[in-house]
Motif scaffolding. Structure first.
Motif, PDB file in Angstrom:
ATOM      1  N   GLN A  76       0.833  -1.204   0.000  1.00  0.00           N
ATOM      2  CA  GLN A  76       0.000   0.000   0.000  1.00  0.00           C
ATOM      3  C   GLN A  76       0.868   1.255   0.000  1.00  0.00           C
ATOM      4  OE1 GLN A  76      -2.391  -0.878   3.460  1.00  0.00           O
ATOM      5  NE2 GLN A  76      -4.156  -1.504   2.204  1.00  0.00           N
ATOM      6  N   CYS A  77       1.944   1.201   0.774  1.00  0.00           N
ATOM      7  CA  CYS A  77       2.883   2.325   0.818  1.00  0.00           C
ATOM      8  C   CYS A  77       3.521   2.531  -0.560  1.00  0.00           C
ATOM      9  CB  CYS A  77       3.953   2.062   1.871  1.00  0.00           C
ATOM     10  SG  CYS A  77       5.087   3.433   2.113  1.00  0.00           S
ATOM     11  N   GLU A  78       3.936   1.449  -1.182  1.00  0.00           N
ATOM     12  CA  GLU A  78       4.536   1.519  -2.527  1.00  0.00           C
ATOM     13  C   GLU A  78       3.529   2.061  -3.535  1.00  0.00           C
ATOM     14  OE1 GLU A  78       6.565  -1.514  -5.778  1.00  0.00           O
ATOM     15  OE2 GLU A  78       6.442  -2.118  -3.687  1.00  0.00           O
ATOM     16  N   LEU A  79       2.281   1.654  -3.427  1.00  0.00           N
ATOM     17  CA  LEU A  79       1.223   2.143  -4.317  1.00  0.00           C
ATOM     18  C   LEU A  79       1.018   3.648  -4.138  1.00  0.00           C
ATOM     19  CD1 LEU A  79      -0.999   1.517  -6.392  1.00  0.00           C
ATOM     20  CD2 LEU A  79      -2.504   0.986  -4.469  1.00  0.00           C
ATOM     21  N   ARG A  80       1.015   4.113  -2.883  1.00  0.00           N
ATOM     22  CA  ARG A  80       0.864   5.553  -2.629  1.00  0.00           C
ATOM     23  C   ARG A  80       2.038   6.321  -3.241  1.00  0.00           C
ATOM     24  NH1 ARG A  80      -1.000   3.780   2.426  1.00  0.00           N
ATOM     25  NH2 ARG A  80       1.089   4.023   3.323  1.00  0.00           N
ATOM     26  N   ASP A  81       3.252   5.770  -3.091  1.00  0.00           N
ATOM     27  CA  ASP A  81       4.429   6.428  -3.664  1.00  0.00           C
ATOM     28  C   ASP A  81       4.327   6.494  -5.186  1.00  0.00           C
ATOM     29  OD1 ASP A  81       5.450   6.718  -1.125  1.00  0.00           O
ATOM     30  OD2 ASP A  81       6.879   5.045  -1.299  1.00  0.00           O
ATOM     31  N   CYS A  82       3.904   5.396  -5.798  1.00  0.00           N
ATOM     32  CA  CYS A  82       3.754   5.365  -7.258  1.00  0.00           C
ATOM     33  C   CYS A  82       2.699   6.382  -7.700  1.00  0.00           C
ATOM     34  CB  CYS A  82       3.360   3.978  -7.744  1.00  0.00           C
ATOM     35  SG  CYS A  82       4.684   2.778  -7.654  1.00  0.00           S
ATOM     36  N   ARG A  83       1.594   6.430  -6.984  1.00  0.00           N
ATOM     37  CA  ARG A  83       0.515   7.368  -7.314  1.00  0.00           C
ATOM     38  C   ARG A  83       1.030   8.810  -7.189  1.00  0.00           C
ATOM     39  NH1 ARG A  83      -5.025   7.130  -7.802  1.00  0.00           N
ATOM     40  NH2 ARG A  83      -6.112   9.014  -7.166  1.00  0.00           N
ATOM     41  N   ALA A  84       1.782   9.073  -6.112  1.00  0.00           N
ATOM     42  CA  ALA A  84       2.327  10.424  -5.921  1.00  0.00           C
ATOM     43  C   ALA A  84       3.264  10.812  -7.064  1.00  0.00           C
ATOM     44  CB  ALA A  84       3.031  10.517  -4.577  1.00  0.00           C
ATOM     45  N   ARG A  85       4.116   9.881  -7.495  1.00  0.00           N
ATOM     46  CA  ARG A  85       5.051  10.133  -8.608  1.00  0.00           C
ATOM     47  C   ARG A  85       4.280  10.360  -9.913  1.00  0.00           C
ATOM     48  NH1 ARG A  85       8.280   6.033  -6.140  1.00  0.00           N
ATOM     49  NH2 ARG A  85       7.519   4.537  -7.660  1.00  0.00           N
ATOM     50  N   MET A  86       3.207   9.589 -10.103  1.00  0.00           N
ATOM     51  CA  MET A  86       2.405   9.756 -11.313  1.00  0.00           C
ATOM     52  C   MET A  86       1.712  11.131 -11.317  1.00  0.00           C
ATOM     53  SD  MET A  86       0.831   5.937 -11.777  1.00  0.00           S
ATOM     54  CE  MET A  86       0.082   6.196 -13.371  1.00  0.00           C
ATOM     55  N   ILE A  87       1.254  11.556 -10.146  1.00  0.00           N
ATOM     56  CA  ILE A  87       0.637  12.892 -10.046  1.00  0.00           C
ATOM     57  C   ILE A  87       1.679  13.960 -10.325  1.00  0.00           C
ATOM     58  CG2 ILE A  87      -0.397  14.536  -8.427  1.00  0.00           C
ATOM     59  CD1 ILE A  87      -1.897  12.131  -7.173  1.00  0.00           C
ATOM     60  N   GLN A  88       2.893  13.833  -9.773  1.00  0.00           N
ATOM     61  CA  GLN A  88       3.986  14.800  -9.978  1.00  0.00           C
ATOM     62  C   GLN A  88       4.400  14.834 -11.444  1.00  0.00           C
ATOM     63  OE1 GLN A  88       7.140  13.697  -7.341  1.00  0.00           O
ATOM     64  NE2 GLN A  88       6.350  14.974  -5.660  1.00  0.00           N
ATOM     65  N   GLY A  89       4.341  13.655 -12.070  1.00  0.00           N
ATOM     66  CA  GLY A  89       4.739  13.583 -13.483  1.00  0.00           C
ATOM     67  C   GLY A  89       3.632  14.018 -14.413  1.00  0.00           C
ATOM     68  N   GLY A  90       2.458  14.329 -13.907  1.00  0.00           N
ATOM     69  CA  GLY A  90       1.351  14.804 -14.717  1.00  0.00           C
ATOM     70  C   GLY A  90       0.630  13.689 -15.461  1.00  0.00           C
ATOM     71  N   VAL A  91       0.910  12.464 -15.131  1.00  0.00           N
ATOM     72  CA  VAL A  91       0.260  11.335 -15.792  1.00  0.00           C
ATOM     73  C   VAL A  91      -1.197  11.241 -15.353  1.00  0.00           C
ATOM     74  CG1 VAL A  91       0.322   8.837 -16.138  1.00  0.00           C
ATOM     75  CG2 VAL A  91       2.455  10.118 -15.973  1.00  0.00           C
ATOM     76  N   ILE A  92      -1.450  11.463 -14.062  1.00  0.00           N
ATOM     77  CA  ILE A  92      -2.819  11.454 -13.536  1.00  0.00           C
ATOM     78  C   ILE A  92      -3.029  12.692 -12.685  1.00  0.00           C
ATOM     79  CG2 ILE A  92      -3.081   8.942 -13.553  1.00  0.00           C
ATOM     80  CD1 ILE A  92      -2.553   8.969 -10.535  1.00  0.00           C
ATOM     81  N   ASP A  93      -4.304  13.014 -12.475  1.00  0.00           N
ATOM     82  CA  ASP A  93      -4.629  14.180 -11.645  1.00  0.00           C
ATOM     83  C   ASP A  93      -4.822  13.792 -10.214  1.00  0.00           C
ATOM     84  OD1 ASP A  93      -4.539  15.995 -13.718  1.00  0.00           O
ATOM     85  OD2 ASP A  93      -6.601  15.556 -14.298  1.00  0.00           O
TER      86      ASP A  93
END
Length: 93
Positions: A76-93
């Protein structure tokens, strides 16, 4: 008089035979009770053994559950980190 003495002896013999039968019956009852007690002891021993096995299995299951919970938390922690990186990279909102 002889008939009376003979009758008394016969009655005494009958009583003695009755006591022997009674003793034999008591011995059989005691023997049956001992057999039942032994079977009961064996059953109790088997139940205690099975209970011990189940307690050991429960402990193993709890340890496995704890390990799985830690792994789930890490994922779950890894998923949150991935989601945060995707948001920072502009891939998702």
């Amino acid at each position: 008089m002889r008939e009376t003495a003979s009758a008394v002896r016969g009655a005494n013999d009958d009583q003695a035979t009755g006591r022997q039968l009674q003793k034999g019956s008591k011995a059989k009852v005691v023997q049956l009770d001992q057999c039942r007690a032994e079977r009961l002891d064996e059953s109790v021993s088997a139940v205690r053994h099975r209970l011990s096995e189940l307690q050991r299995a429960r402990v193993q299951a709890e340890l496995s559950a704890g390990r799985l919970m830690r792994e789930l938390a890490a994922l779950q922690c890894e998923l949150r980190d991935c989601r945060a990186r995707m948001i920072q990279g502009g891939v998702i909102d």
